[in-house]
Design a protein around this motif. Structure first.
Motif, mmCIF file in Angstrom:
data_model
loop_
_atom_site.group_PDB
_atom_site.id
_atom_site.type_symbol
_atom_site.label_atom_id
_atom_site.label_comp_id
_atom_site.label_asym_id
_atom_site.label_seq_id
_atom_site.Cartn_x
_atom_site.Cartn_y
_atom_site.Cartn_z
ATOM 1 N N SER A 34 0.412 -0.808 0.268
ATOM 2 C CA SER A 34 0.011 0.239 -0.183
ATOM 3 C C SER A 34 1.027 1.386 -0.015
ATOM 4 C CB SER A 34 -1.312 -0.248 1.041
ATOM 5 O OG SER A 34 0.001 -0.062 2.040
ATOM 6 N N ASN A 35 1.980 1.080 0.853
ATOM 7 C CA ASN A 35 3.010 2.080 0.819
ATOM 8 C C ASN A 35 4.468 1.990 0.731
ATOM 9 O OD1 ASN A 35 3.008 1.468 3.147
ATOM 10 N ND2 ASN A 35 2.608 3.222 4.649
ATOM 11 N N ILE A 36 4.872 0.755 0.526
ATOM 12 C CA ILE A 36 6.326 0.839 0.237
ATOM 13 C C ILE A 36 6.761 -0.108 -1.376
ATOM 14 C CG2 ILE A 36 5.896 -1.845 1.374
ATOM 15 C CD1 ILE A 36 8.478 -1.331 2.467
ATOM 16 N N GLU A 37 7.186 -0.073 -1.755
ATOM 17 C CA GLU A 37 7.847 -0.967 -3.206
ATOM 18 C C GLU A 37 9.375 -1.485 -2.984
ATOM 19 O OE1 GLU A 37 9.041 -0.241 -8.016
ATOM 20 O OE2 GLU A 37 7.955 0.585 -6.369
ATOM 21 N N LEU A 38 9.411 -2.929 -3.611
ATOM 22 C CA LEU A 38 10.816 -3.112 -3.045
ATOM 23 C C LEU A 38 11.409 -3.980 -4.132
ATOM 24 C CD1 LEU A 38 10.366 -5.526 0.285
ATOM 25 C CD2 LEU A 38 11.474 -3.031 0.618
ATOM 26 N N LEU A 39 12.256 -3.586 -4.305
ATOM 27 C CA LEU A 39 12.407 -3.628 -5.693
ATOM 28 C C LEU A 39 14.169 -4.904 -5.855
ATOM 29 C CD1 LEU A 39 12.351 -4.107 -8.669
ATOM 30 C CD2 LEU A 39 13.061 -1.335 -9.154
ATOM 31 N N TRP A 83 5.003 7.962 3.529
ATOM 32 C CA TRP A 83 3.840 8.820 3.946
ATOM 33 C C TRP A 83 3.492 10.038 3.948
ATOM 34 C CZ3 TRP A 83 8.755 8.464 4.674
ATOM 35 C CH2 TRP A 83 9.337 9.546 5.591
ATOM 36 N N GLY A 84 1.257 10.274 3.179
ATOM 37 C CA GLY A 84 1.400 11.204 3.244
ATOM 38 C C GLY A 84 1.676 11.727 1.974
ATOM 39 N N PRO A 85 2.756 13.310 2.181
ATOM 40 C CA PRO A 85 3.322 14.026 0.864
ATOM 41 C C PRO A 85 4.939 13.517 0.625
ATOM 42 C CG PRO A 85 3.148 15.089 3.025
ATOM 43 C CD PRO A 85 2.072 13.923 3.264
ATOM 44 N N LEU A 86 5.255 12.774 1.369
ATOM 45 C CA LEU A 86 6.199 11.905 1.227
ATOM 46 C C LEU A 86 6.995 10.722 0.906
ATOM 47 C CD1 LEU A 86 7.590 13.713 4.771
ATOM 48 C CD2 LEU A 86 8.120 14.361 2.885
ATOM 49 N N LYS A 87 7.790 10.884 0.057
ATOM 50 C CA LYS A 87 8.851 9.432 -0.504
ATOM 51 C C LYS A 87 9.756 9.592 -0.859
ATOM 52 C CE LYS A 87 8.036 6.868 -4.268
ATOM 53 N NZ LYS A 87 7.653 6.650 -6.062
ATOM 54 N N ALA A 88 9.723 8.347 0.385
ATOM 55 C CA ALA A 88 11.395 8.560 0.782
ATOM 56 C C ALA A 88 12.247 6.890 0.024
ATOM 57 C CB ALA A 88 11.772 7.633 2.173
ATOM 58 N N TYR A 89 13.744 7.128 -0.818
ATOM 59 C CA TYR A 89 14.378 5.636 -2.035
ATOM 60 C C TYR A 89 15.927 5.922 -1.158
ATOM 61 C CZ TYR A 89 11.429 8.732 -5.235
ATOM 62 O OH TYR A 89 10.319 9.039 -6.148
ATOM 63 N N ALA A 90 15.867 4.593 -1.321
ATOM 64 C CA ALA A 90 17.464 4.351 -0.779
ATOM 65 C C ALA A 90 17.699 2.703 -1.465
ATOM 66 C CB ALA A 90 17.398 3.590 0.513
ATOM 67 N N GLY A 91 18.768 2.547 -2.164
ATOM 68 C CA GLY A 91 19.577 2.254 -2.923
ATOM 69 C C GLY A 91 21.143 1.446 -2.801
ATOM 70 N N GLY A 149 16.878 9.610 -0.780
ATOM 71 C CA GLY A 149 16.482 10.857 -1.502
ATOM 72 C C GLY A 149 15.118 10.973 -0.735
ATOM 73 N N LEU A 150 13.953 11.616 -0.803
ATOM 74 C CA LEU A 150 13.204 12.135 -0.572
ATOM 75 C C LEU A 150 12.147 13.082 -1.280
ATOM 76 C CD1 LEU A 150 11.434 11.873 2.151
ATOM 77 C CD2 LEU A 150 12.024 14.266 2.880
ATOM 78 N N GLY A 151 11.619 12.898 -1.440
ATOM 79 C CA GLY A 151 10.447 13.438 -2.459
ATOM 80 C C GLY A 151 9.721 14.084 -1.680
#
Length: 394
Positions: A211-216, A247-255, A293-295
């Protein structure tokens, strides 16, 4: 009269095609902007640029309902430089030229020029800067923008949030399974080979979307025309994994990404003996690349992104860190303004640049006739870049 008759037959053929297809769509996008780029070997650049946010392209795609949950599908897509009208990606339909079959229960199968659909390009999902000019491919000199022809691809249906994709790209060489059949005629597998020869390429992808997470996770191999892993930035093995969380208006990235090219040599990089800086023990055969990163969605029209990327190459080739800040503002559902800033800092034996490998490949800035051979920074030096432009989709 003969010409009129030929035109009439063509019109009838296209009419028949249009009737047979459930849908055929003409689509595309145009991206033009301005750029500032300092720290280049040839000085500072202020100029116009096509495709800073993303390559301009146009294409045709279609689907035909075959019944029983089956569909025939196709795509033809061409990259274009919208500053001068030139065709990009090595050919008219260098980005995509494939046909396939899709089934609601069993998934999708494609064959043809997968081109810009090479499986490592799916790392887009983990890129805080969504494959803009300064993004996930920069510190690996364009490796994540690999392309491949002669391809076959299977994508599974999504079950419980999980899905798989696999690709295999053959060479059409009767005398070598891994080696190129000729020096022309297929899409290249790296930024310096677009439209040139490729060795065998293959890869697999696994993804989970909640619902709010993607694993790739993606693993792929791109070989040179001799079937070797000879350049860590072009012909290499790549293993990549990461996640995003909203979560809400934020989207976090790590890779994290690891590149390997055990067959690398001075000649495979086009580098002359004795030209590398003191402290470098040889060309890189491995690179480790990580990012966060963060959006943030300010409002329905405005979105900002920030990210830090870091890469370290073995053999004493040093490390580099890139800091980025970007933003978009939607004028409508199809048109938006964009801007991005990037600062790239190199260690003393690194000269990574902001050109993604296309005009700043690995190696020193050797000169010919007083002009730099590429626009990488000098070893240990930094670069700063800025872009701003507009993209519209149709």
């Amino acid at each position: 009269m003969k010409t009129k008759g030929t035109i009439g037959l063509l019109l009838l053929a296209f009419a028949a095609i249009g009737h047979a297809q459930s849908s055929v769509t003409l689509y595309g996008r145009i991206d033009n902007g301005l750029t500032y780029w300092s720290g280049r070997a040839d000085g500072h650049l202020i100029g116009a640029e096509s495709g800073s946010f993303g390559e301009s392209w146009w294409g045709i795609q279609g689907t035909e309902d075959l019944g029983g949950g089956n569909s025939a599908i196709f795509k033809l897509e061409s990259g274009i430089n919208t500053l001068n009208g030139a065709v990009q990606n090595g050919g008219l339909f260098g980005r995509h030229a494939w046909v396939g079959v899709a089934n609601d229960r069993y998934g999708t199968f494609k064959m043809g020029n997968l081109g810009a659909g090479e499986i490592m390009q799916d790392s887009y999902d983990l890129d805080p800067q969504v494959f803009q000019q300064f993004a996930l491919s920069t510190l690996v000199r364009g490796r994540n923008w690999s392309q491949a022809g002669n391809g076959m691809e299977y994508s599974s249906p999504t079950i419980g949030g999980f899905a798989l994709k696999g690709q295999y790209d053959v060479t059409n060489n009767a005398n070598g399974w891994n080696t190129a059949a000729s020096s022309t005629g297929v899409s290249g597998s790296g930024p310096n080979q677009l439209g040139g020869a490729q060795g065998r390429a293959d890869g697999i992808k696994a993804v989970y979307n909640g619902s709010n997470i993607e694993l790739l996770a993606i693993y792929d191999e791109t070989r040179d025309p001799n079937g070797k892993f000879s350049n860590v930035y072009v012909s290499s093995r790549s293993a990549l994994a990461g996640a995003t969380y909203m979560w809400g208006p934020l989207k976090a990235y790590a890779g994290y990404q690891h590149l390997s090219a055990p067959d690398a040599s001075l000649s495979s990089y086009g580098v002359a003996s004795g030209t590398l800086p003191s402290g470098v023990r040889g060309v890189p055969t491995a690179v480790d690349h990580e990012w966060i990163g963060l959006g943030y969605r300010i409002n329905p029209a405005a979105y900002v992104t920030g990210a830090v990327f870091h890469a370290n190459a073995n053999g004493g080739n040093g490390n580099a860190t890139m800091y980025t800040l970007g933003g978009t503002y939607n004028l409508s559902k199809r048109t938006f303004f964009y801007t991005e800033l990037a600062y790239l800092h190199n260690s003393s034996t690194s000269n990574l640049g902001l050109g993604n490998g296309y005009i700043d490949p690995y190696g020193p800035n050797q000169t010919q006739g007083g002009a730099p051979g590429n626009v990488s920074p000098n070893y240990g030096h930094s670069q700063f870049g800025a872009i701003a432009g507009v993209m519209t989709l149709f």
